[in-house]
Enzyme design. Structure first.
Site, PDB file in Angstrom:
ATOM      1  N   HIS A 199       0.872  -1.177   0.000  1.00 54.90           N
ATOM      2  CA  HIS A 199       0.000   0.000   0.000  1.00 54.90           C
ATOM      3  C   HIS A 199       0.903   1.218   0.000  1.00 54.90           C
ATOM      4  CE1 HIS A 199      -3.020   2.897   1.225  1.00 54.90           C
ATOM      5  NE2 HIS A 199      -3.956   1.971   1.118  1.00 54.90           N
ATOM      6  N   ARG A 232      -6.407  10.457  -0.088  1.00 55.14           N
ATOM      7  CA  ARG A 232      -6.249  10.923  -1.469  1.00 55.14           C
ATOM      8  C   ARG A 232      -7.606  11.034  -2.167  1.00 55.14           C
ATOM      9  NH1 ARG A 232      -3.046   6.521  -3.510  1.00 55.14           N
ATOM     10  NH2 ARG A 232      -3.258   5.588  -1.437  1.00 55.14           N
TER      11      ARG A 232
END
Lengths: 599, 249
Positions: free
Chosen positions: A236, A256
């Site tokens: 990740h 994000r």
């Protein structure tokens, strides 16, 4: 015959995360005598840590969304190596599974119209993640847990399945031990559903909990079932990097999705420099377009920060290597300069809390450091898409332990949907199999006795090694030699090192007695950790190309020949064999979805 | 940066036990659980401790640290006075299994006693609509990570073992409020809360709220409203009259 606790069931579900609970609920509903056997307390499984949401094309936010778009996003995110049928079923059924959770009491965040709200995530064309702030996994596990409890399903908590028992080629039982007392339990059962999650604890920097020791992968392999795609491990892009004790803890992609951007030490939004050809037509190439996208998905393309995870993790790795990293070897994630403090606290409450309490960092005030962390294994038990059946009769696998659904790289949000869709299918199919089985399979008592004797050997040895030291060495080896960027010589080194660790593991010693003894538990877990580590390293060595969660420094390009096959791992005697097996062929009507221009 | 610290960790089992002293290293930024893990890896391989996520999300590593009920994974070593020993003991309200691990089955038994969510039918188009502000009330309670620290600290059961028969504790009384406030639920668990699960025992000392690692306002937002609903249900003359009439009809 060993004098141990015994139980009889039609279906035994190993693991009580999202997939295990959903499978058990379905098996029970199908009339099977069902038990859940899990190694932690109920409600603590790794699903609880999932943050962002459940990807499901419900079209509540963007009516343009539908299963075909979701299917296409999933396949492209997986670099087309996915089992197409799993990706199709997942995209088609995820919306119904989300609504079912609501039916069982889950309280998702709402749209203005009062429907389930959906958020943006990497690789997804439209905002499609049903969520509850940034604690969606907790909501999901609690809902399923409360449902399972209300149905009266038997749960064996803190009970670890040690080995599966077979009658000829089919499943006949599971030998487990109670963590508390160290006593063994034999489950005679017609079917077993593996829902044990992943393998992250083979790596040093990981977002995974202690439970992720590759148990189900190993139980399947040891029983003769096939594993596929073990080389594909997802790092990740955003884990915490500082202070050292929190290194690896997940920072949700929602940061994000909700407007956060990545910057290097020079302040540059570097993701614009890393847009791969395959995603160029759907990715914004200016900051202005990327910023407009949050409010208008139709006329603008997605910001490059929301490329699939493999792309973003590699980009971060490259920036750090090029000397543009932060003080502690990460890059900056900046949402503070882009969204109000109120908005951040409302949308990302547990992120705010996590940084504040663990790192003394206020994410609403300044950019913060993040870096890649081992998060997920795409590879797993080879299953039939419709039934989740493994290659061994009576053995099923659902969730992270199953392979194929995500191809070479999983999109965020597709994991929780995977658990629900294939958990349910596994529960249904296992119950049906059990009902159709005539006589109860036979359990060979001598085999059980022998397994118990072997499991207790670490108590009888003295002067052997400490299991914790071996685990640290293994994690170090995997992190350094089988991490984000791989190369032949290092993989060969890793395979040799894992082999040596395996020898030494045969000689570990544990102190104390059998009652709640974590040293002994780890000594037994080492076997599965070593098994999956070897599978990952050997598959990674064979795949001479770069694709998704497998990047070879010595073979940096994707190779069309490797797009046609899965590495398939099988036990042959004491050896592990790996063959290249062709992917299932996608039907033509689905192939056309990839010919149309991006919509 | 690292320091030597003295940890006094309770070790023992159902037969009893006591504090054992360990001199151990603590590195920059570490939490109590890191140090406990270091003791386990280097000095006492069989030291029993529950933990899963080490990120404050699963609620497994509850303990009493210097006497205060806390999550070991969310308690930073830098918050302690340098040079002073740090004590770590198991939760007191639950029977010890071994070392820091307690038998929390009381909680799982209580959970079984609460009738499941039972939703009203969906809207005419098959969908379910709820306003964000309406779901937020129950969402606060669903942040609960079931660390059972509120159960541990509630003196109704902490100091009175016998009350465990008829007092569910803050976690499960809050669960009842959560279902009561759920916009779709049709169940009535008020009589259960009063007569079997013991809401009247709660005398709102807010001990539960103080220790909640999720900062849920257990007392103000869950327990007091539940008490109010009990009062409305049993003692409000208008509600009482209405029920009387409906029963006759």
């Amino acid at each position: 015959m060993a004098d141990i606790e015994r139980h009889g069931y039609d279906v035994v579900v190993v693991g009580a995360g999202g997939a295990g609970l959903r499978a058990a609920i379905e098996a029970h509903a199908s009339g099977a005598r069902t038990a859940i056997v899990c190694k932690s307390l109920l409600g603590k499984a790794h699903t609880v840590m999932a943050e962002g949401g459940i990807a499901a094309a419900m079209g509540n936010v963007w009516s343009e969304d539908n299963w075909k778009v979701h299917f296409r996003d999933t396949m492209r995110g997986g670099k087309m190596l996915n089992n197409w049928r799993m990706a199709q079923l997942h995209a088609q059924e995820a919306p119904a599974r989300v609504l079912e959770l609501e039916e069982w009491g889950a309280l998702f965040d709402r749209t203005k119209e009062g429907l389930i709200s959906q958020r943006d995530f990497g690789g997804h064309r439209y905002a499609r993640l049903a969520h509850v702030g940034d604690r969606t996994g907790l909501e999901m596990i609690r809902t399923l847990q409360q449902r399972a409890v209300s149905l009266g399903i038997d749960v064996f908590m803190e009970c670890q399945v040690h080995r599966l028992i077979r009658d000829e080629d089919r499943v006949a039982g599971a030998l487990a031990y109670w963590r508390e007392s160290g006593r063994f339990v034999l489950f005679r059962t017609k079917a077993v559903i593996l829902a044990t999650g992943g393998i992250g604890k083979a790596f040093q920097v990981t977002s995974n909990s202690w439970e992720y020791t590759g148990d189900g992968h190993s139980l399947a392999l040891w029983s003769g079932a096939d594993l596929i795609d073990m080389e594909f491990v997802q790092f990740h892009p955003t884990g915490m990097v500082w202070p050292p004790s929190v290194r690896g803890i997940l920072v949700t992609e929602s940061v994000r999705g909700d407007g956060g951007v990545l910057r290097n030490s020079e302040g540059r939004r570097f993701m614009f420099d890393y847009i791969p050809e395959v995603f160029a037509s759907e990715t914004a190439d200016t900051e202005a377009e990327a910023d407009r996208w949050y409010d208008d998905h139709i006329n603008n393309r997605r910001p490059p920060e929301l490329l699939p995870r493999d792309e973003v993790a590699r980009a971060i790795n490259s920036e750090v290597k090029a000397g543009r990293g932060t003080e502690h070897g990460g890059v900056f994630l900046d949402i503070a300069s882009r969204r109000s403090a109120d908005y951040i606290r409302r949308r990302l409450p547990s992120m705010y809390h996590q940084f504040k309490e663990l790192a003394d960092v206020d994410i609403t005030a300044a950019p913060f450091e993040i870096g890649p962390t081992c998060h997920y294994v795409m590879g797993g038990v080879k299953v039939d898409a419709d039934t989740a059946a493994s290659t061994i009769p009576g053995l099923y696998a659902a969730g992270e332990v199953a392979g194929g659904m995500h191809g070479s790289n999983r999109l965020g949000g597709n994991s929780l949907g995977d658990l629900l869709v294939f958990g349910r299918r596994a529960g249904m199919a296992a119950a049906e199999y059990a009902a159709g089985l005539g006589a109860e399979p036979n359990v060979e008592e001598a085999e059980v006795d022998q397994l118990i004797r072997r499991a207790l050997e670490p108590f009888e040895r003295s002067g052997g090694e400490n299991p914790y030291s071996l685990q640290y060495e293994l994690q170090d080896t995997m992190h350094n030699l089988v991490g984000i960027i791989r190369t032949r010589s290092e993989l060969e080194q890793a395979i040799e090192a894992v082999g040596k660790l395996r020898e030494r593991a045969r000689n570990v010693t544990v102190e104390g007695h059998r009652q709640f003894n974590p040293g002994w538990h780890l000594a037994l877990d080492l076997e599965s950790l070593l098994t999956v580590s070897e599978a990952v390293a050997r598959c990674a060595l064979l795949r001479e190309e770069s694709r998704g969660g497998h990047t070879r420094d010595d073979f940096p390009k994707t190779d069309p020949e490797w797009a046609k096959v899965n590495n398939t791992v099988r036990k042959k005697g004491d050896e592990v064999n790996i063959e290249q097996v062709p992917l299932p062929e996608m039907p033509d009507e689905l192939k056309t979805l990839f010919e149309e221009p991006a919509k | 940066m690292s320091d030597q610290v003295t940890m006094k960790v309770w070790r023992g089992d159902t037969d009893g036990g006591g504090f054992h002293e360990f001199a151990v290293e603590a590195r920059e930024g570490e939490v109590v659980l890191d140090v406990i893990h270091r003791i386990q890896a280097t000095q006492a391989n069989d030291l029993a401790v529950r933990w899963n996520c080490k990120a404050g999300k699963c609620g497994s590593c509850s303990a009493e640290i210097n006497g205060l009920p806390r999550l070991m994974c969310m308690t930073r070593m830098s918050t302690f006075e340098p040079g002073q020993p740090i004590t770590v003991a198991p939760m007191k309200t639950f029977p010890v299994m071994k070392d820091l691990v307690t038998d929390v089955s009381f909680n799982f038994e209580m959970a079984k006693r609460i009738p499941a969510f039972s939703p009203r039918p969906p809207d005419a188009d098959g969908k379910r609509r709820m306003a964000q502000r309406d779901v937020e009330r129950s969402q606060e309670f669903r942040k609960c990570i079931e660390c059972f620290l509120c159960q541990n600290v509630c003196h109704v059961i902490r100091d009175h073992e016998e009350n465990k028969q008829h007092f569910a504790g803050p976690r499960f009384l809050m669960r009842i409020t959560e279902l009561e406030m759920h916009p779709l639920d049709t169940g009535d668990r008020i009589p259960l809360a009063r007569e079997e699960l013991g809401i009247p025992y709660c005398n709102i000392t807010k001990c539960c709220t103080e220790v909640c690692p999720e900062h849920i306002h257990i007392t103000d937002n869950a327990l007091i409203p539940l008490k109010e609903r009990v009062v409305d249900h049993y003692f409000d003359p208008i509600v009482w009259l209405g029920r009387k009439i409906r029963r006759k009809g």
